[in-house]
Design a protein around this motif. Structure first.
Motif, PDB file in Angstrom:
ATOM      1  N   SER A  24       0.790  -1.149  -0.156  1.00  0.00           N
ATOM      2  CA  SER A  24      -0.018  -0.012   0.197  1.00  0.00           C
ATOM      3  C   SER A  24       0.868   1.112  -0.061  1.00  0.00           C
ATOM      4  O   SER A  24       0.469   2.123  -0.832  1.00  0.00           O
ATOM      5  N   ALA A  25       1.973   1.332   0.557  1.00  0.00           N
ATOM      6  CA  ALA A  25       2.756   2.534   0.706  1.00  0.00           C
ATOM      7  C   ALA A  25       4.329   1.953   0.681  1.00  0.00           C
ATOM      8  O   ALA A  25       4.625   0.851   1.699  1.00  0.00           O
ATOM      9  N   VAL A  26       5.264   2.764   0.535  1.00  0.00           N
ATOM     10  CA  VAL A  26       6.694   2.454   0.998  1.00  0.00           C
ATOM     11  C   VAL A  26       7.022   2.813   2.289  1.00  0.00           C
ATOM     12  O   VAL A  26       7.804   2.370   2.910  1.00  0.00           O
ATOM     13  N   GLN A  27       6.316   3.774   2.966  1.00  0.00           N
ATOM     14  CA  GLN A  27       6.547   4.289   4.329  1.00  0.00           C
ATOM     15  C   GLN A  27       6.690   3.117   5.182  1.00  0.00           C
ATOM     16  O   GLN A  27       5.633   2.740   5.412  1.00  0.00           O
ATOM     17  N   GLY A  28       7.699   3.240   5.870  1.00  0.00           N
ATOM     18  CA  GLY A  28       7.600   2.049   6.932  1.00  0.00           C
ATOM     19  C   GLY A  28       8.176   0.828   6.492  1.00  0.00           C
ATOM     20  O   GLY A  28       8.513  -0.066   7.388  1.00  0.00           O
ATOM     21  N   GLY A  55      10.484   7.075   2.775  1.00  0.00           N
ATOM     22  CA  GLY A  55      10.181   6.765   4.176  1.00  0.00           C
ATOM     23  C   GLY A  55      10.346   5.051   4.557  1.00  0.00           C
ATOM     24  O   GLY A  55      10.155   4.649   5.501  1.00  0.00           O
ATOM     25  N   ALA A  56      10.994   4.549   3.734  1.00  0.00           N
ATOM     26  CA  ALA A  56      11.687   3.183   3.830  1.00  0.00           C
ATOM     27  C   ALA A  56      12.477   2.971   4.939  1.00  0.00           C
ATOM     28  O   ALA A  56      13.201   3.902   4.921  1.00  0.00           O
ATOM     29  N   LYS A  57      12.713   1.684   5.608  1.00  0.00           N
ATOM     30  CA  LYS A  57      13.831   1.758   6.262  1.00  0.00           C
ATOM     31  C   LYS A  57      14.627   0.629   5.655  1.00  0.00           C
ATOM     32  O   LYS A  57      14.292  -0.403   5.271  1.00  0.00           O
ATOM     33  N   ILE A  58      15.838   1.214   5.387  1.00  0.00           N
ATOM     34  CA  ILE A  58      16.804   0.194   4.407  1.00  0.00           C
ATOM     35  C   ILE A  58      17.935  -0.505   5.347  1.00  0.00           C
ATOM     36  O   ILE A  58      18.802  -0.001   6.068  1.00  0.00           O
ATOM     37  N   THR A  59      18.219  -1.725   4.898  1.00  0.00           N
ATOM     38  CA  THR A  59      19.199  -2.517   5.485  1.00  0.00           C
ATOM     39  C   THR A  59      20.061  -2.826   4.417  1.00  0.00           C
ATOM     40  O   THR A  59      19.441  -3.400   3.401  1.00  0.00           O
ATOM     41  N   ILE A  60      21.439  -2.919   4.551  1.00  0.00           N
ATOM     42  CA  ILE A  60      22.170  -3.584   3.415  1.00  0.00           C
ATOM     43  C   ILE A  60      23.174  -4.590   4.168  1.00  0.00           C
ATOM     44  O   ILE A  60      23.682  -4.591   5.184  1.00  0.00           O
ATOM     45  N   ALA A  61      23.624  -5.393   3.104  1.00  0.00           N
ATOM     46  CA  ALA A  61      24.528  -6.523   3.535  1.00  0.00           C
ATOM     47  C   ALA A  61      25.293  -7.013   2.587  1.00  0.00           C
ATOM     48  O   ALA A  61      24.653  -6.922   1.018  1.00  0.00           O
ATOM     49  N   GLY A  62      26.625  -7.334   2.590  1.00  0.00           N
ATOM     50  CA  GLY A  62      27.272  -7.682   1.429  1.00  0.00           C
ATOM     51  C   GLY A  62      28.810  -7.914   1.878  1.00  0.00           C
ATOM     52  O   GLY A  62      29.130  -7.867   3.156  1.00  0.00           O
ATOM     53  N   PRO A  63      29.643  -8.401   0.906  1.00  0.00           N
ATOM     54  CA  PRO A  63      31.036  -8.613   1.324  1.00  0.00           C
ATOM     55  C   PRO A  63      31.428  -7.335   1.936  1.00  0.00           C
ATOM     56  O   PRO A  63      31.210  -6.058   1.493  1.00  0.00           O
ATOM     57  N   SER A  64      32.321  -7.492   3.151  1.00  0.00           N
ATOM     58  CA  SER A  64      32.706  -6.159   3.943  1.00  0.00           C
ATOM     59  C   SER A  64      33.533  -5.336   2.926  1.00  0.00           C
ATOM     60  O   SER A  64      33.434  -4.032   3.258  1.00  0.00           O
ATOM     61  N   THR A  65      34.371  -5.689   2.052  1.00  0.00           N
ATOM     62  CA  THR A  65      35.136  -4.744   1.546  1.00  0.00           C
ATOM     63  C   THR A  65      34.398  -3.981   0.395  1.00  0.00           C
ATOM     64  O   THR A  65      34.693  -3.018  -0.104  1.00  0.00           O
ATOM     65  N   LEU A  66      32.930  -4.296   0.309  1.00  0.00           N
ATOM     66  CA  LEU A  66      32.320  -3.548  -0.976  1.00  0.00           C
ATOM     67  C   LEU A  66      30.931  -3.004  -0.218  1.00  0.00           C
ATOM     68  O   LEU A  66      30.064  -2.800  -0.734  1.00  0.00           O
TER      69      LEU A  66
END
Lengths: 308, 308, 308
Positions: C152-156, C182-193
């Protein structure tokens, strides 16, 4: 009198009347180009194939957009492989394109005379988009169009052409076209690259750039093909720039309202300084727009009354 | 009965009725092609993507112009890099093209069966523009169209196919298509390049070109792929020409009104003499025009009733 | 409020209102795309040039078809040669394209900031189709469009982005755009990158893929550029897949109705298993269609009120 040419192969073989009709038609096309909506129905139901055996960005794009602005079906065929550059296959290729319905074949080819040879073998109209060291008539026409836009007439103007005249199809088309309209042409460049036979065409071969551009109404600066240098035909780029490059000091020798032209793409700081290329005398970007207008005019004139 | 095929993958899987409907539709399209204004609205709002994994000049251009003459949105994707030639990626690529709205995907691929694999995975119509050594159905259809234009019917005609049958998808499509319409097919070529299993299809494998073309109504000369010679599969070009080339002497063995066909581009003086290629029996240039007409017909038939 | 941007260079510099107007317009365009006849007159008389200095299949084709569906005159210029990749020549090239009448220049270039530099020098609208390691705004917009279609929405929402964040312009555009909505963003990947400065943007940098995707509403899997591995920035492909690849076990950590997205083309079995790429959560093919819709919307908004 109506335009009756089947092909546009060079300005050497086009008479003054035809040149003027093309340029007058191009004026209308430029008006269309400046509209918010550039689409016209002039080439609806016509088919244009761009056949390029040499790399090209601007000429190919200019023809392609000109075709599309006028609602033609346009397609490109490119090949820089030498295997397709043989005479016999070229004719077979073009007859194939003709038989697929092409009303106009636009051809660029490294061999001088390629477009002429093709034109004799196909019913499609052929436009020479550059053949070896011979001619590049649409560039010549757009240059003349650009001059006529700013100057009341070409007759009596002094036009200097600077650079590698020998290898330049742009120079050759301009010399033929501008001579027919009564311009006085001077040329200057590395002495190894000034074809002596040009003297017979009424062109004045000058010993220095300064002499060529003195009191000039128009200066056409040719693009330096850097690969020529490697063949020992040119001094270093630095020397070229010092001896033949167009800079502020040399520009001061020309008329106050001189037009500076260049077929592009420019080598900034070599054959022309950035200051001049971007300055008030420069017509370089107008030439680009005028190129589209001239090509629209040619496509229109060549397909207008064509019956298959 | 209405044409109900989703795809055109080969003539092996097309029945006689469908072939005849395509050819009859192509006749109307050829009429359009011969008009001064070739634009038709048949594919207005439809989208055609030409996906070519092998070099092609004439087939790609033929499809592109066919699409544009009928007002489709047409785009090309070319790749000869082997990295994109893997099966799995090919399907992903084609599903991507499908999801961009392509109504028809025209695909040429070095792998036999590539078009069939794609067709099973997309809702878009798929036209096989050549898959490895398997089929080239639009060439087969345009050849049959060309024969039907000159001869009252295909039934009972003797059609000779000369050359490297083994590697030829053109030969394979012609054999399937012409057999279904009742032609009697003879083949001849280097013995290393005559697939023995063809005997089962009713084709007569001949020991010499002379035998194959005796009293022939049609001779289809295949293009010699010169690179085969380097692989030891062929004698020298000179020997090939002497033993298998179509020349005046051999032509005299065929019927007086024999049709000479070739998928192009021709190797003049190798598989066919210039005299014959340009002579009164030659249909080679008509084949080119007929190819556009056949492709227009297929694009029309495949998109006519399609609902997404 | 009306959309007043001259160019689309990145989501960093686009405000929330503009983003929403683009997405709402794209919804109408998607409706058109789903019709049996996809042709609209919105870009009639407008000219779009796609200038690609990097190889591209899907982005270039997506823009080309978007242009053609809306009746624009569209042309492509491609170059991967480094000689044309210099800054100064790029501006001259783009001014040339402008002066040929291009209303919109779509540019992909290996140099970050290339589109911005061009935009300052031409009156044509410029759309950044990817500039170095900076942004790929149309990919970001189509990703957000895809999320909004299902949620319904990106917020949250919790959106996880997995992979080589450092080199990814897709990641960067998504981070800017999704944050603004308003999205909550998490990232993961090789630590060098994982670029540490991203912490400042409000993004949560996670120590493991598991942490990043726990309870996620959306997972954006980035394409692994295999050539990075050769530079020592990545473990082996097998290790990458084991540590960072999206598989069934990891997917179970996310929300039940999680959306799986990927900019394509996917490396099956490396960053994502085929099972998930083709599974019920996957939006990967919808993203492709949405990409065309978003590009149609942008072309429309940028040319709607343009006066030359």
């Amino acid at each position: 009198m109506a335009f009756m040419q089947k092909d546009i192969l060079g300005l050497r073989t086009l008479n003054q009347e035809d040149i003027l009709e093309i340029l007058d038609t191009a004026k209308l096309m430029k008006y269309i180009l400046e509209q918010n909506n550039k689409k016209t129905p002039h080439l609806q139901g016509k088919s244009i194939v761009n056949l390029f055996y040499e790399n090209s960005t601007r000429t190919r794009l200019s023809f392609e957009l000109a075709s599309k602005y006028m609602s033609a079906s346009a397609a490109n065929l490119s090949s820089t492989s030498s295997s397709v550059a043989k005479g016999e296959n070229l004719i077979d290729t073009c007859r194939t394109i003709e038989r697929m319905g092409a009303d106009v074949i636009v051809i660029r080819h490294p061999m001088s005379g390629a477009a002429h040879m093709v034109a004799r073998h196909v019913k499609s109209a052929v436009i020479n988009a550059g053949d070896g060291m011979n001619e590049h008539p649409t560039q010549g026409l757009l240059d003349i169009f650009t001059i006529r836009e700013s100057k009341s007439a070409v007759q009596g103007l002094k036009v200097a052409i600077i650079g590698d005249i020998y290898h330049s199809r742009v120079a050759r088309s301009n010399i033929w076209g501008l001579s027919k309209l009564g311009a006085k042409i001077t040329i200057a460049g590395p002495s190894t690259l000034l074809p002596p036979e040009l003297g017979k065409t009424g062109v004045t071969i000058c010993g220095s750039v300064e002499e060529a551009i003195e009191d000039a109404d128009v200066i056409i600066v040719l693009r330096l093909q850097k690969e020529r240098q490697q063949k020992g035909l040119l001094p270093s780029l630095r020397e070229y720039s010092q001896i033949f490059g167009l800079n502020k000091e040399r520009l001061a020798l020309a008329k106050k309202d001189v037009l500076i032209m260049h077929p592009g793409p420019i080598n900034r700081g070599i054959e022309i300084t950035s200051e001049i290329a971007d300055g008030i005398h420069s017509q370089i970007e107008d030439q680009v727009t005028n190129g589209v207008a001239v090509r629209m005019a040619l496509l229109y004139l060549l397909t207008r009354q064509r019956r298959k």
